[in-house]
Design an enzyme around this catalytic site. Sequence first.
Site, PDB file in Angstrom:
ATOM      1  N   TYR A 159       0.873  -1.189   0.000  1.00 33.46           N
ATOM      2  CA  TYR A 159       0.000   0.000   0.000  1.00 33.46           C
ATOM      3  C   TYR A 159       0.900   1.225   0.000  1.00 33.46           C
ATOM      4  O   TYR A 159       1.721   1.411   0.895  1.00 33.46           O
ATOM      5  CB  TYR A 159      -0.922   0.021   1.230  1.00 33.46           C
ATOM      6  N   ASP A 240       9.421   2.999   0.370  1.00 34.47           N
ATOM      7  CA  ASP A 240       8.308   3.771   0.920  1.00 34.47           C
ATOM      8  C   ASP A 240       8.431   3.677   2.436  1.00 34.47           C
ATOM      9  O   ASP A 240       8.065   2.663   3.037  1.00 34.47           O
ATOM     10  CB  ASP A 240       6.993   3.173   0.420  1.00 34.47           C
ATOM     11  N   LYS A 267       3.101  11.085   6.958  1.00 35.28           N
ATOM     12  CA  LYS A 267       2.584  10.894   8.317  1.00 35.28           C
ATOM     13  C   LYS A 267       3.165  11.887   9.325  1.00 35.28           C
ATOM     14  O   LYS A 267       3.159  13.068   9.089  1.00 35.28           O
ATOM     15  CB  LYS A 267       2.841   9.452   8.764  1.00 35.28           C
TER      16      LYS A 267
HETATM   17  N1  PLP Z   1       2.674   4.688   1.949  1.00 38.10           N
HETATM   18  C1  PLP Z   1       2.414   3.960   3.035  1.00 38.10           C
HETATM   19  C2  PLP Z   1       3.342   2.852   3.411  1.00 38.10           C
HETATM   20  C3  PLP Z   1       1.296   4.238   3.816  1.00 38.10           C
HETATM   21  O1  PLP Z   1       1.029   3.471   4.882  1.00 38.10           O
HETATM   22  C4  PLP Z   1       0.450   5.308   3.447  1.00 38.10           C
HETATM   23  C5  PLP Z   1      -0.738   5.632   4.251  1.00 38.10           C
HETATM   24  O2  PLP Z   1      -1.175   4.919   5.094  1.00 38.10           O
HETATM   25  C6  PLP Z   1       0.769   6.034   2.301  1.00 38.10           C
HETATM   26  C7  PLP Z   1       1.893   5.707   1.587  1.00 38.10           C
HETATM   27  C8  PLP Z   1      -0.111   7.158   1.860  1.00 38.10           C
HETATM   28  O3  PLP Z   1       0.038   8.273   2.653  1.00 38.10           O
HETATM   29  P1  PLP Z   1      -1.137   9.360   2.691  1.00 38.10           P
HETATM   30  O4  PLP Z   1      -2.278   8.730   3.383  1.00 38.10           O
HETATM   31  O5  PLP Z   1      -0.521  10.514   3.426  1.00 38.10           O
HETATM   32  O6  PLP Z   1      -1.444   9.704   1.276  1.00 38.10           O
END
Ligand code: PLP
Length: 434
Positions: A159, A240, A267
């Site tokens: 994700y 990520d 975050k």
């Molecule tokens: N990448 C990861 C690993 C995440 O857990 C999340 C959100 O939970 C995101 C990207 C996306 O971030 P945002 O919700 O700020 O768009």
Amino acid sequence: MTHAAIDQALADAYRRFTDANPASQRQFEAQARYMPGANSRSVLFYAPFPLTIARGEGAALWDADGHRYADFIAEYTAGVYGHSAPEIRDAVIEAMQGGINLTGHNLLEGRLARLICERFPQIEQLRFTNSGTEANLMALTAALHFTGRRKIVVFSGGYHGGVLGFGAKPSPTTVPFDFLVLPYNDAQSARAQIERHGPEIAAVLVEPMQGASGCIPGQPDFLQALRESATQVGALLVFDEVMTSRLAPHGLANKLGIRSDLTTLGKYIGGGMSFGAFGGRADVMALFDPRTGPLAHSGTFNNNVMTMAAGYAGLTKLFTPEAAGALAEKGEALRARLNALCANEGVAMQFTGIGSLMNAHFVQGDVRSSEDLAAVDGRLRQLLFFHLLNEGIYSSPRGFVVLSLPLTDAEIDRYVAAIGSFIGGHAALLPRAD
Ligand code: PLP
């Protein structure tokens, strides 16, 4: 254990929840007139209707009916500071006193950029976005242009944001890039597939621990294989670290000793305000240098002063590298206690994760990929969620548990006790360990 017994337990939990939360239900129904499902963020919905959270303070939340909860989800990891840290509030107020929407480079963005680059050494240069989703979209865009290639390797269960979700294949709302979805934690398959598609691959995008899939740590040999294969075929490795940057003083990748080409963040790093960033190798980021590079990267709020100020205050005054290490240790200790409890009770239940992030799973044995969780009965996660609410603990229906700085040891003890009473109270419904 019978299906009917679990259905009955869940029906009872829904009924108790509905009886106890009339104000949340009214709010939900009124809001649904103007927002589909009353919702603007799918992860926050659960049946029969979600609680409306009216306010927060420290690590406590109050719902619209006045119930108080200890917050064990902390804005899905963005809320590491809790709900009312004076350092964050003061920084935001000070930024506002200097004026918002300044339409220019400002005094606050450079110092946050420097702080982040110094903290996460693989990030030589970065650019800000408004979310982790955008950060990943921009990192992938950078990789496509840098390599002149089109294919992006991602992993099943990964994700990376609202338009970058993957099961065995891309989710229906995922952007139509040329994705190759491979199994997570399978170093052999990753090596073979990356080699096979080598000259087409622009990027390998991976979470060092899959968060949304249930806190599934990436095995070091798997992540190392990605590093080596990406280098071998001339693709960029993108870590990520939107969730995992909090798991060690300088991020999880740094702890593992694996250097990515690009890293994405999000975050908590914006102090609890809207935040994202992508960065890494200076030669890749040079694509976005408006003096010399071919690529534009826009966003009205990318350098908004409130995020820039709150982020700086948070990382310098509260979630320092030392504090990140300490919170991770607290999480490790909690997870060990929870797993010991599950083992002593003889239930097929465990908590996977790293440091301050963990997830409850009703399954025995190693969890190495989301496929290992496919057979889990999702109703048990819901039962756990409603049990914890009854115990005054706010967490997530998928079993995700997130520690934040203001959570006290007494609250952590309360969480452990609540897991104990859940197991005790649902013994007949839970799968037994072999
Ligand atoms: N990448 C990861 C690993 C995440 O857990 C999340 C959100 O939970 C995101 C990207 C996306 O971030 P945002 O919700 O700020 O768009």
